[in-house]
Scaffold this active site. Structure first.
Site, PDB file in Angstrom:
ATOM      1  N   CYS A 113       0.868  -1.308  -0.039  1.00  0.00           N
ATOM      2  CA  CYS A 113       0.179  -0.059  -0.005  1.00  0.00           C
ATOM      3  C   CYS A 113       0.852   1.103  -0.059  1.00  0.00           C
ATOM      4  O   CYS A 113       0.444   2.368  -0.186  1.00  0.00           O
ATOM      5  CB  CYS A 113      -0.940   0.089   1.125  1.00  0.00           C
ATOM      6  SG  CYS A 113      -1.953  -1.246   1.497  1.00  0.00           S
ATOM      7  N   HIS A 252      -3.096   7.078   2.609  1.00  0.00           N
ATOM      8  CA  HIS A 252      -3.609   5.796   1.939  1.00  0.00           C
ATOM      9  C   HIS A 252      -5.114   5.467   2.667  1.00  0.00           C
ATOM     10  O   HIS A 252      -5.180   5.676   3.896  1.00  0.00           O
ATOM     11  CB  HIS A 252      -2.644   4.778   2.572  1.00  0.00           C
ATOM     12  CG  HIS A 252      -3.273   3.457   2.278  1.00  0.00           C
ATOM     13  ND1 HIS A 252      -3.766   3.204   0.987  1.00  0.00           N
ATOM     14  CD2 HIS A 252      -3.294   2.061   2.965  1.00  0.00           C
ATOM     15  CE1 HIS A 252      -3.948   1.723   1.166  1.00  0.00           C
ATOM     16  NE2 HIS A 252      -3.726   1.320   2.257  1.00  0.00           N
ATOM     17  N   ASN A 282     -10.163  -0.302   0.120  1.00  0.00           N
ATOM     18  CA  ASN A 282      -8.669  -0.156   0.255  1.00  0.00           C
ATOM     19  C   ASN A 282      -8.121  -0.777  -1.282  1.00  0.00           C
ATOM     20  O   ASN A 282      -8.380  -1.798  -1.608  1.00  0.00           O
ATOM     21  CB  ASN A 282      -8.357  -1.227   1.248  1.00  0.00           C
ATOM     22  CG  ASN A 282      -6.608  -0.753   1.472  1.00  0.00           C
ATOM     23  OD1 ASN A 282      -6.062  -0.429   0.480  1.00  0.00           O
ATOM     24  ND2 ASN A 282      -6.081  -1.312   2.544  1.00  0.00           N
TER      25      ASN A 282
END
Ligand code: ACO
Length: 325
Positions: A113, A252, A282
């Site tokens: 990520c 993020h 996500n």
């Protein structure tokens, strides 16, 4: 001394949308549980034609168009991804082919990520070396291909998409001011994805029951909040910019509770954060560049304002970067 500026952004999402109410029919979960624990309401899921390189290329075309450049102008392509449709060659080579970016060399970067932040940092090193370079940086993922759709602990969290930006050098006093990256591989088992089963019997990994995401959610949560807080403090200390001076923070987009805990630690209003996790879930390396493109197109980042990016992901990897837009 030249610094790196973003001259174009773009993003691409698959058309198909999976709502929490759809997930209720697939696993033992509820819209209420997912919403309160994660903030996620919907996520976009790839269909045929939405492979990682295709999503990345669509985002790249929009970024190129905004920058006024054409694909042949690109010198380098970096794709941050953990979900390319093939293992070799890189997703970046597939993007290069798709765009016909014949003058660019291309490589992938795996920092989960945090991949987009790592890729920006790498691009900046090249631009410091040669400010005339035009670099395409993409974060693109199809996590739907790597999620165990029977595991309610993980399948509700992730989505597919891509974001891109074009960066180059400038002599003006703006652009990327600082970028700090960190890794701790000793904690990798708290969040990882197995590879395809080994064809070498000696190297078969015990416990590899499929190449999908495995996660210790609570541990990830705690580390994510603390690490992003530390990375932000360090980048601000380094530049002498205060958190109050920052106009927009693009984190993020993993989970609204992680972001609210971060807001509490930083002592800033939630409105300072650009948040779209409720729409997309996500999307790993794609989450920051998708949010960056949305914020940019909505005029939420004005020239010369301070923009802060921060990420945390598998590895563990984490970091923060400060821009003067
Ligand atoms: N629906 C309903 N119940 C569920 C679901 C679900 N989708 N998933 C788990 N549960 C259950 C569990 O089985 C458990 O039940 P039990 O008490 O009977 O055993 C209960 O809910 C509580 O489970 P916890 O894991 O303790 O729930 P928690 O409050 O920690 O929330 C979550 C789980 C949302 C995963 C949280 O830990 C989290 O946000 N962690 C961060 C994970 C993350 O964002 N990962 C993404 C990758 S890393 C990154 O991008 C930063």
């Amino acid at each position: 001394m030249s610094s790196m500026v973003v001259i174009g952004t773009g993003s691409a999402l698959p058309e198909r949308i999976l709502a929490n109410t759809d997930l209720e029919k697939m696993v033992d979960t509820s819209d209420e549980w997912i919403t309160t624990r994660t903030g996620i309401k919907t996520r976009h899921i790839a269909s045929k034609g939405d492979e990682t390189s295709k999503l990345g290329s669509r985002a790249a075309r929009k970024a190129l168009s905004m920058s006024g450049l054409v694909a042949e102008d690109l010198d380098m392509i970096i794709v941050a991804t953990i979900t390319s449709e093939i293992s070799m060659p890189s997703c970046a080579c597939l993007v290069q082919k798709e765009l016909k970016a014949t003058n660019a060399f291309a490589l992938d970067l795996n920092a989960a990520c945090s991949g987009f932040l790592y890729s920006l940092d790498l691009a900046e090193k090249y631009i410091k070396f040669d400010p005339h370079l035009k670099i395409l940086v993409i974060g693109a993922e199809t996590l739907s291909t790597r999620v165990n759709w029977q595991d309610r602990n993980t399948c509700v969290l992730f989505g597919d998409g891509a974001g891109a930006c074009i960066v180059t050098g400038t002599d003006q006093e703006r652009g990327m001011l600082a970028s700090n990256l960190y890794s701790d591989g000793s904690l990798y088992k708290l969040l990882y994805m197995d590879s395809a089963p080994s064809m070498n019997k000696d190297l078969i990994r015990p416990g590899n029951d499929g190449s999908y995401i495995k996660m210790a959610g609570r541990d990830v949560f705690k580390h994510a909040v603390r690490c992003m807080d530390d990375a932000i403090s360090s980048v601000l200390d380094q530049t002498g910019v205060s958190i109050e001076d920052v106009s927009l923070i693009i984190p993020h987009q993993a989970n609204i509770r992680i972001l609210k805990s971060l807001v509490d630690r930083l002592g800033v209003p939630l409105e300072k954060f650009y948040i779209n996790v409720y729409k997309y879930g996500n999307t790993s390396a794609a989450s920051i560049p998708i949010a960056l493109d949305e914020a940019n197109r909505q005029g939420k980042i004005q020239a010369e304002e301070y923009l802060l990016l921060c990420a945390f992901g598998g590895g563990f990897t984490w970091g923060a970067a400060l821009f003067r837009w």
